[in-house]
Design an enzyme around this catalytic site. Sequence first.
Site, PDB file in Angstrom:
ATOM      1  N   TYR A   1      73.793  47.989  74.710  1.00 38.66           N
ATOM      2  CA  TYR A   1      73.362  48.147  73.472  1.00 38.66           C
ATOM      3  C   TYR A   1      72.748  49.506  73.231  1.00 38.66           C
ATOM      4  O   TYR A   1      72.846  50.073  72.044  1.00 38.66           O
ATOM      5  CB  TYR A   1      72.145  47.075  73.291  1.00 38.66           C
ATOM      6  CG  TYR A   1      71.676  46.831  72.018  1.00 38.66           C
ATOM      7  CD1 TYR A   1      72.599  45.908  70.986  1.00 38.66           C
ATOM      8  CD2 TYR A   1      70.586  47.497  71.524  1.00 38.66           C
ATOM      9  CE1 TYR A   1      72.065  46.018  69.690  1.00 38.66           C
ATOM     10  CE2 TYR A   1      70.403  47.454  70.100  1.00 38.66           C
ATOM     11  CZ  TYR A   1      71.017  46.323  69.341  1.00 38.66           C
ATOM     12  OH  TYR A   1      70.734  46.434  67.932  1.00 38.66           O
TER      13      TYR A   1
ATOM     14  N   PHE B   1      86.230  60.922  45.862  1.00 36.74           N
ATOM     15  CA  PHE B   1      86.871  59.883  46.543  1.00 36.74           C
ATOM     16  C   PHE B   1      86.265  58.402  45.937  1.00 36.74           C
ATOM     17  O   PHE B   1      84.855  58.774  45.785  1.00 36.74           O
ATOM     18  CB  PHE B   1      86.883  60.053  47.823  1.00 36.74           C
ATOM     19  CG  PHE B   1      87.488  58.789  48.565  1.00 36.74           C
ATOM     20  CD1 PHE B   1      89.074  58.687  48.267  1.00 36.74           C
ATOM     21  CD2 PHE B   1      87.220  57.696  49.216  1.00 36.74           C
ATOM     22  CE1 PHE B   1      89.854  57.823  48.665  1.00 36.74           C
ATOM     23  CE2 PHE B   1      87.771  56.649  49.739  1.00 36.74           C
ATOM     24  CZ  PHE B   1      89.490  56.591  49.592  1.00 36.74           C
ATOM     25  N   THR B   2      86.900  57.481  45.930  1.00 35.90           N
ATOM     26  CA  THR B   2      86.369  56.162  45.143  1.00 35.90           C
ATOM     27  C   THR B   2      84.876  55.664  45.873  1.00 35.90           C
ATOM     28  O   THR B   2      84.090  55.669  45.012  1.00 35.90           O
ATOM     29  CB  THR B   2      87.471  55.142  45.339  1.00 35.90           C
ATOM     30  OG1 THR B   2      87.802  54.934  46.805  1.00 35.90           O
ATOM     31  CG2 THR B   2      88.870  55.254  44.505  1.00 35.90           C
TER      32      THR B   2
ATOM     33  N   ASP C   1      83.132  66.297  53.390  1.00 34.64           N
ATOM     34  CA  ASP C   1      83.592  64.948  53.927  1.00 34.64           C
ATOM     35  C   ASP C   1      84.734  65.508  54.484  1.00 34.64           C
ATOM     36  O   ASP C   1      85.973  65.896  54.158  1.00 34.64           O
ATOM     37  CB  ASP C   1      84.184  64.160  52.312  1.00 34.64           C
ATOM     38  CG  ASP C   1      85.147  63.183  52.668  1.00 34.64           C
ATOM     39  OD1 ASP C   1      85.353  62.982  53.818  1.00 34.64           O
ATOM     40  OD2 ASP C   1      85.221  62.341  51.828  1.00 34.64           O
TER      41      ASP C   1
ATOM     42  N   LYS D   1      91.213  58.414  60.032  1.00 30.84           N
ATOM     43  CA  LYS D   1      92.135  58.843  59.695  1.00 30.84           C
ATOM     44  C   LYS D   1      92.527  60.176  60.458  1.00 30.84           C
ATOM     45  O   LYS D   1      92.776  60.053  61.630  1.00 30.84           O
ATOM     46  CB  LYS D   1      91.846  59.890  58.317  1.00 30.84           C
ATOM     47  CG  LYS D   1      91.787  58.817  57.075  1.00 30.84           C
ATOM     48  CD  LYS D   1      90.753  58.048  56.949  1.00 30.84           C
ATOM     49  CE  LYS D   1      90.615  57.478  55.492  1.00 30.84           C
ATOM     50  NZ  LYS D   1      89.603  56.447  55.255  1.00 30.84           N
TER      51      LYS D   1
ATOM     52  N   ARG E   1      97.050  55.093  42.813  1.00 30.60           N
ATOM     53  CA  ARG E   1      96.036  55.987  42.705  1.00 30.60           C
ATOM     54  C   ARG E   1      96.093  56.518  41.520  1.00 30.60           C
ATOM     55  O   ARG E   1      96.692  57.440  40.744  1.00 30.60           O
ATOM     56  CB  ARG E   1      96.264  57.168  43.719  1.00 30.60           C
ATOM     57  CG  ARG E   1      95.942  56.563  45.130  1.00 30.60           C
ATOM     58  CD  ARG E   1      94.386  56.632  45.525  1.00 30.60           C
ATOM     59  NE  ARG E   1      93.745  55.296  45.405  1.00 30.60           N
ATOM     60  CZ  ARG E   1      92.879  54.989  46.266  1.00 30.60           C
ATOM     61  NH1 ARG E   1      92.553  55.567  47.229  1.00 30.60           N
ATOM     62  NH2 ARG E   1      92.335  53.802  45.919  1.00 30.60           N
TER      63      ARG E   1
ATOM     64  N   PHE F   1      90.564  48.100  42.567  1.00 39.14           N
ATOM     65  CA  PHE F   1      91.834  48.457  42.695  1.00 39.14           C
ATOM     66  C   PHE F   1      92.208  47.493  44.028  1.00 39.14           C
ATOM     67  O   PHE F   1      93.332  47.220  44.323  1.00 39.14           O
ATOM     68  CB  PHE F   1      92.217  49.797  43.041  1.00 39.14           C
ATOM     69  CG  PHE F   1      91.291  50.365  43.998  1.00 39.14           C
ATOM     70  CD1 PHE F   1      90.123  51.094  43.717  1.00 39.14           C
ATOM     71  CD2 PHE F   1      91.469  50.758  45.202  1.00 39.14           C
ATOM     72  CE1 PHE F   1      89.296  51.620  44.341  1.00 39.14           C
ATOM     73  CE2 PHE F   1      90.818  51.055  46.162  1.00 39.14           C
ATOM     74  CZ  PHE F   1      89.522  51.750  45.787  1.00 39.14           C
TER      75      PHE F   1
END
Length: 475
Positions: free
Chosen positions: A74, A126-127, A217, A260, A384, A451
């Site tokens: 943990y 970015f969303t 980011d 990614k 998009r 979306f």
Amino acid sequence: MKRKRAWAEPYKIKMIEHLHMTTPEERRRFIEEAGYNTFLLRSKDVYIDLLTDSGTSAMSDRQWAQIMLGDEAYAGSKDFLDMEAAVREYYGYQYVVPTHQGRAAEHLISKIMIKPGDFVPGNMYFTTTRLHQELAGGTFVDVIVDEAHDPESDFTFKGNINLQKLEELIIDKGPEKIPYVSMATTVNMAGGQPISMSNLRALRMLTSKYNIPIVHDMTRVAENAYMIQQYEEDYRHKTVAEIVREICDLTDMATMSAKKDALVNIGGFLAVNDYEVFEEARSLVVVYEGLHTYGGMAGRDMGALAVGIRESVSDEHIKARVGQVQYLGNKLLEAGIPIVHPIGTHGVFLNAKQFLPHIPQDQFPAQSLAAELYLDSGVRAMERGIVSAGRNKKTGEHNYPKLELVRLTIPRRVYTQSHMDVVADSVEAVYDKRENIGGLKMVFEPKYLRFFQARFEPVPVGWELVGNEELSYSK
Ligand code: F0G
């Protein structure tokens, strides 16, 4: 002309996953059931899945070995320490707060840094990033270069920030109203476009002048570094790992969706150099994610992430990864298909406005094109465009983005060149019958990030919207 020599992936396949083919009749039924939204399809009904490059990478044998060696304590797992060491070594940020994925890191940093009434400039949005900025009371301001909004501009570094626009905003609102500049490597919504090192350096100088931090980011930082190596004069002889480090060193903090670039199926982190911000993030992460040494990830996932970070900055890997995307993009260009220029690093973006010029934007041309591609071959892509852009916070009207795109996103190390050939053939087949493709009307709209779950019905070719009521159409 001398023929270009063939190239191949720098790995071989050790385990395979069977793909499932469907009939045109089945696909017609499946897409109807999914409300013409590719997010709502079952993956078992998809042949080649180009919905996203997020969490869809094939892990290496070394990463799988770490899964077996995972320390599921943990607190204080060895895998957290390995991951923290990898972040420090390859990215250079001092303090690391693990999160289950990128948007959780965005949530933490937005909550810590943004006050109601603040403005957050960024190289496009970015969303999830923008939504977290707005939920924290901020207003996002797009300061990307104009070229980024023009799908036909061949400018190499469409991820660049227009520094004049940014400085005007700082002067207009006052630096105290700008908690940070949000800078992404690469810019997803612009078509996977990179920022140049010279622009980033100039951004660093400008933000230092006003004492404004840069939040990076870094979701696709290695891909961005590869483009800098290929196209920026002074970087030809630097390794991708060196360029990645230089990018990170020019920024103050970072949010990472490790799903990614970093080659894992789940994971992310917030990384910062400021100890006070770290302390606050470390106490908030316990509220929203989990203890500060796992933050929503299993030990084994953090172990796989530590290895993924190392593999992701290898020149050989990134050349093949971006090379595969470019291969597909070039095939489509040769066939005369309208795509976003230049070809991005994580996917090829079809320009739906040009592909389907007869469909008005409020009939969701990109959404319709993605559905049509699935119907043709079982290839799954993503909208998009206007659906992703959502509604204006104040007026409630749709945002009408200049870019109305369908993203063919290539997972890392998953598909072969032959799969890319099948995709290209399918896009060409849909292009050949484009005049018979109609638009869509939205029949269900979720409140946030619509979306993902919106549902649609077809509008026959040539029908038009009457008034503002989206359900009324006539010839
Ligand atoms: N930033 C960028 C540039 C992204 O592309 C994503 C995710 C995130 C942040 C959020 O990270 O998904 O781990 O919470 N992009 C995915 C995509 C969803 O398909 O482009 P996340």
